[in-house]
Write a protein that holds these residues in place. Structure first.
Motif, PDB file in Angstrom:
ATOM      1  N   ASN A 112      42.742  42.520  46.943  1.00  0.00           N
ATOM      2  CA  ASN A 112      42.059  41.939  48.140  1.00  0.00           C
ATOM      3  C   ASN A 112      42.751  42.111  49.403  1.00  0.00           C
ATOM      4  O   ASN A 112      42.150  42.044  50.415  1.00  0.00           O
ATOM      5  CB  ASN A 112      41.696  40.472  47.739  1.00  0.00           C
ATOM      6  N   ASN A 113      43.959  42.447  49.185  1.00  0.00           N
ATOM      7  CA  ASN A 113      44.892  42.370  50.453  1.00  0.00           C
ATOM      8  C   ASN A 113      45.973  43.428  50.253  1.00  0.00           C
ATOM      9  O   ASN A 113      46.983  43.278  49.591  1.00  0.00           O
ATOM     10  CB  ASN A 113      45.359  41.182  50.776  1.00  0.00           C
ATOM     11  N   ILE A 131      51.772  42.128  48.160  1.00  0.00           N
ATOM     12  CA  ILE A 131      52.243  42.690  46.709  1.00  0.00           C
ATOM     13  C   ILE A 131      51.818  41.746  45.557  1.00  0.00           C
ATOM     14  O   ILE A 131      52.246  40.512  45.684  1.00  0.00           O
ATOM     15  CB  ILE A 131      53.538  42.901  46.651  1.00  0.00           C
ATOM     16  N   ASN A 132      51.003  42.219  44.686  1.00  0.00           N
ATOM     17  CA  ASN A 132      50.563  41.432  43.307  1.00  0.00           C
ATOM     18  C   ASN A 132      51.513  41.234  42.436  1.00  0.00           C
ATOM     19  O   ASN A 132      51.893  40.254  41.839  1.00  0.00           O
ATOM     20  CB  ASN A 132      49.188  41.850  43.026  1.00  0.00           C
ATOM     21  N   SER A 133      52.377  42.331  41.951  1.00  0.00           N
ATOM     22  CA  SER A 133      53.234  42.400  40.799  1.00  0.00           C
ATOM     23  C   SER A 133      54.298  43.730  41.262  1.00  0.00           C
ATOM     24  O   SER A 133      54.095  44.468  42.142  1.00  0.00           O
ATOM     25  CB  SER A 133      52.716  42.481  39.352  1.00  0.00           C
TER      26      SER A 133
END
Length: 66
Positions: free
Chosen positions: A34-35, A39-41
């Motif tokens: 979504n952005n 950083i997600n992971s």
């Protein structure tokens, strides 16, 4: 005075504090869908001075490793 270092093969539930001396082999950051700026992971491949994972440890963590 040098700190005592642990090896990756010695990781277990009886100790909470670890001191690793490792090489970072590969690093990959997965952005949030979504952005893109967030950083997600982070996925890392690390290796200690012994350089290999014993079969018993690999089998124990196989379901968690990709």
């Amino acid at each position: 005075m040098a700190l005592a270092t642990d090896f990756l093969e010695d990781v277990g539930p009886k100790k909470l504090g670890w001191c690793f001396n490792v090489y970072l082999i590969r690093l990959r950051e997965e952005p949030d869908k979504n952005n893109e700026e967030k950083i997600n992971s982070i996925d890392m491949v690390i290796q200690d001075i012994k350089g290999s994972i014993p079969d018993s440890l690999f089998k124990q963590w196989r379901g968690e490793l990709e």
